[in-house]
Design an enzyme around this catalytic site. Structure first.
Site, short mmCIF file in Angstrom:
data_model
loop_
_atom_site.label_atom_id
_atom_site.label_comp_id
_atom_site.label_asym_id
_atom_site.label_seq_id
_atom_site.Cartn_x
_atom_site.Cartn_y
_atom_site.Cartn_z
N ASN A 55 -2.58 7.05 -0.67
CA ASN A 55 -1.91 7.16 0.63
C ASN A 55 -0.97 8.36 0.69
OD1 ASN A 55 -3.23 5.16 1.94
ND2 ASN A 55 -1.73 3.56 1.48
N SER B 289 0.83 -1.20 0.00
CA SER B 289 0.00 0.00 0.00
C SER B 289 0.87 1.25 0.00
CB SER B 289 -0.92 0.01 1.21
OG SER B 289 -0.14 -0.08 2.38
N HIS C 32 -2.81 -2.50 -5.57
CA HIS C 32 -3.14 -2.06 -4.22
C HIS C 32 -4.64 -2.18 -3.98
CE1 HIS C 32 -3.54 1.46 -1.18
NE2 HIS C 32 -3.52 0.31 -0.57
N GLU D 106 -5.69 0.39 -6.84
CA GLU D 106 -4.67 1.20 -7.51
C GLU D 106 -3.75 0.23 -8.26
OE1 GLU D 106 -3.67 5.30 -5.17
OE2 GLU D 106 -3.19 3.47 -4.08
#
Ligand code: 3H9
Length: 686
Positions: free
Chosen positions: A478, A407, A428, A440
């Protein structure tokens, strides 16, 4: 070119809509359909009609490109009235997806036959509107008010067998038989002189008024600020009136919402979704690699969830963990999760067993040898992942795709642990995997185009929403989340409590505030990550040092009762925050909710502008989707980029500029991409 044809099959008129790709009810289709129905009714040699569709699906709704523009009659609601007036029986033959105006058309037919894999729904709320073809009035008459209310306010589809149980369809047949079965049913109805079943004439079962009151309260809480679901309750509640009065009410609500800002915003989200699944620089004729067998390494929550997603769509998967206890724990958890999701979806027990049977557990990495795709979901640490990839390089067959479910980590560095970086990419997934559509898809410097194309096609097969991102640390989601976390930590130090901040963000429309969300996800992973990169977040660090890792330890920003999930204010947190303030010499002050939102949302926009500039994000729409589907940004605000355009990028720039100076924070200095847009007088969407 859109067409509606009429073919005579003995005494039955087979009316076929042919408007690729999804048979949307464009103006041409509506005109053609009304004419063919009239033709069938006027012809004495015809005794009944069947409405079917060419291509991959039944009508998937109104044509979204035409919605909101001045519309020419006949409208869908007029065609439904025309079907009500038909003296000859009309049967809908449904395959694929009958959605929105498509389901409303089917509801106005007198009988419905569906293929076993057909799916039916009224997804209008997802576009910020309510059904406008009589669906809010006919569906409750077909399946009862309670279920109709759930379907219309939630916008989710149901499968054919659930539709049969609910009384939404009359028969399910095999795919190739839909039309012939519908024709046979039409003949039977004629031969047996069965009275025509018009939903408009069906009495509605009485329901207590509190059903609607409760639904409104629940939606106002869960989907704060989102108008359409609440208006959908009003429309369904009107179904207890006479049909014509209820329909009038529906039409008024539909027209109001169509003129409102949330429809415009959600239409943008709809088209961004379609755009996201196409990477702009991939040749259209690129052939994806075949994925017939997958392997997943690691049986934690993510590994188990990913394996289930494959089994759920019929792809066999080897689930590998070299630790026997972990494998057994993982399998037990996976079975529990699958059973509860199967219950929710009405999946028969035999089907559940068949799908679970597609998952082959293994203790040996070498069992990944036959897989066309291997997804690694082990501990989130670069060295651990690089070791696994080094080993996989020696095991996986030539041409297999090697994916990491990291991640945050550097996917280029993971790819370099192999001699085949062209076959490596990041996938992800978000947690919980079964509930979160977003993935992702992380493309490295070396990822081969056909590997990317395969990943995109595969994610769609898994019914996920893939968004291509670059391989920078934290990718898009993130990376932006960190910007918000830094400012949230600063707000705590400046004097606001976790509950005040969370409340302001929930009022803005997030389903959960940043601290409740952090407690749910666990604070330790990001703490480890910060330590590895030498980054300090004083309050978050102090909580972690005190062993407060969130819900899993019963305390984080909040405290939790044993087994409870409700965040409760905790004096211990207040003391820790007070100590941090004292250590840093900060005098606490109060900050208004509006300012809290600005301090948490504008940094997202700033970082997003940098991600666009560096090419880590391809399009503003991709960023909007990532934040809507991965982090709960309210869809009706369109995502951070669309929202920035609504407020005006110049206003965002001015505020960031002010905050950067006031707080002395370099990262808040307006990004060059924002400055440029202000100068050019345009927003992120031109
Ligand atoms: C409504 O019906 C209001 C009524 O109550 C009012 C009275 C009538 N219109 O998603 P895909 C295009 S509101 C125009 O990639 P999939 C889409 O843009 C409507 N175009 O395929 C794409 O084009 P392109 C309620 C549409 O197999 C292509 O079709 N209905 C429409 O993954 C393929 O789409 C909905 O909200 C449309 N309605 O999924 C249904 N739908 O190739 C919305 C699709 O140029 N649609 N396109 O990018 C869906 O949920 C999915 O598209 C569907 C297929 C499940 C049908």
């Amino acid at each position: 070119m859109a067409e509606v044809r009429l073919e005579r099959v003995g005494e039955v008129a087979l009316i076929e809509i042919d408007n690729p790709p999804v048979n949307a009810l464009s103006e041409t289709v509506r005109i053609g359909l009304a004419a063919r129905i009239a033709e069938a009714m006027a012809d004495d040699a015809i005794k009944a009609a069947v409405i079917a569709c060419a291509g991959r699906t039944f009508v998937a709704g109104a044509d979204i490109n035409e919605l909101g523009k001045p519309r020419q009659p006949p409208l869908t609601v007029d065609i439904a009235a025309q079907l009500d007036d038909c003296a000859k029986p009309v049967v809908a033959a449904i395959h694929g997806t009958a959605l929105g105006g498509g389901l409303e058309l089917a509801l106005a037919c007198h009988w419905r036959v569906a293929a076993p894999d057909a799916r039916l729904g009224l997804p209008e709320v997802k576009l910020g509107i309510v059904p406008g073809g009589g669906g809010t009035q006919r569906l409750p008459r077909a399946i009862g008010v309670k279920l109709a209310l759930d379907m219309i306010t939630g916008g989710e589809m149901i499968g054919a067998s659930a539709a049969l149980d609910a009384g939404l369809v009359d028969e399910i047949v095999t795919r190739s038989d839909v039309r012939s079965t519908a024709i046979a049913l039409a003949r039977r109805v004629v031969a047996e002189k069965r009275p025509i079943k018009r939903l408009r004439d069906r009495a509605i079962e009485p329901v207590p008024a509190e059903l609607f009151t409760r639904a409104r309260a629940e939606l106002a809480r869960r989907r704060r600020g989102f108008e359409a679901p609440l208006k959908a309750v009003d429309a369904v509640a009107a179904a207890i009136m006479r049909f014509d009065d209820g329909l009038k009410r529906e039409q008024t609500i539909f027209a109001e919402l169509l003129r409102g800002p949330q429809f415009e915003t959600l239409r943008h989200v709809f088209f961004a979704e379609r755009e996201a699944t196409k990477a702009p620089d991939l040749p259209a004729d690129l052939k994806p690699r075949e994925i017939a067998l997958a392997a997943v390494i690691g049986t934690g929550t993510m590994g188990g969830g990913i394996a289930l997603s494959f089994a759920d769509v019929g792809i066999p998967v080897t689930l590998i963990d070299t630790d026997r206890a972990a494998l057994e724990r993982g399998l037990a958890m996976l079975r529990r999760n699958f059973e509860s999701s199967a219950r929710r979806r009405n999946l028969p027990a035999a089907e559940l067993d068949r799908r679970l049977g597609l998952i082959k557990p293994s203790l040996r990495l070498v069992d990944a040898a036959g897989a066309d795709l291997v997804i690694e979901a082990v501990f989130e640490e670069l060295d651990v992942k690089r070791t696994v990839f080094g080993k996989l390089d020696g095991i996986a067959k030539a041409g297999a795709i090697l994916a990491t479910n990291t991640s945050f980590l550097d996917v280029d560095a993971i790819a370099e642990a192999t001699k085949r970086p062209q076959d490596v990419l990041g996938l992800h997934f978000f947690s919980p995997v079964h509930a979160m559509r977003l993935v992702e898809v992380v493309r490295t410097r070396a990822t081969a185009p056909d590997v990317l194309a395969t990943a995109l096609a595969l994610m769609r097969r898994l019914r996920k929403l893939p968004v291509v991102v670059g391989a920078a640390p934290g990718f898009v989601g993130n990376r932006m989340l960190f910007e918000r976390a830094r400012e949230a930590d600063r707000l705590l130090r400046d004097g606001v409590s976790p509950a005040e901040i969370d409340h302001a963000m929930v009022e803005f429309g997030f389903p959960m505030g940043p601290f409740a969300a952090a407690d749910l996800a666990g604070l330790d992973v990001s703490w480890r990550m910060r330590k590895a990169r030498g980054i300090a977040l004083p309050v978050a660090d102090a909580l972690c040092e005190a062993g407060r890792f969130g819900q899993k330890t019963g305390k984080g920003y909040y405290r939790y009762e044993a087994g409870g999930r409700e965040p409760l204010a905790d004096d211990a947190t207040d003391r820790i925050i007070a100590e941090v303030r004292a250590r840093l010499g900060v005098t606490p002050q109060s900050i208004a909710a509006g300012a809290i939102v600005e301090r948490l949302v504008y940094p997202l926009i700033n970082e997003a502008a940098r991600l666009l500039e560096s090419g880590v994000a391809l399009r503003p729409g991709d960023i909007d989707l990532i934040w809507i589907y991965g982090y709960g940004f309210p869809a009706w605000r369109g995502g951070p980029m669309f929202y920035a355009d609504q407020i005006g990028v110049a206003n965002v720039r001015d505020r960031l500029d002010h905050l950067a100076r006031e707080l002395g924070e370099e990262a808040l200095v307006p990004a060059p991409g924002i400055e440029r847009r202000v100068k050019e007088g345009r927003g992120f969407y031109g």
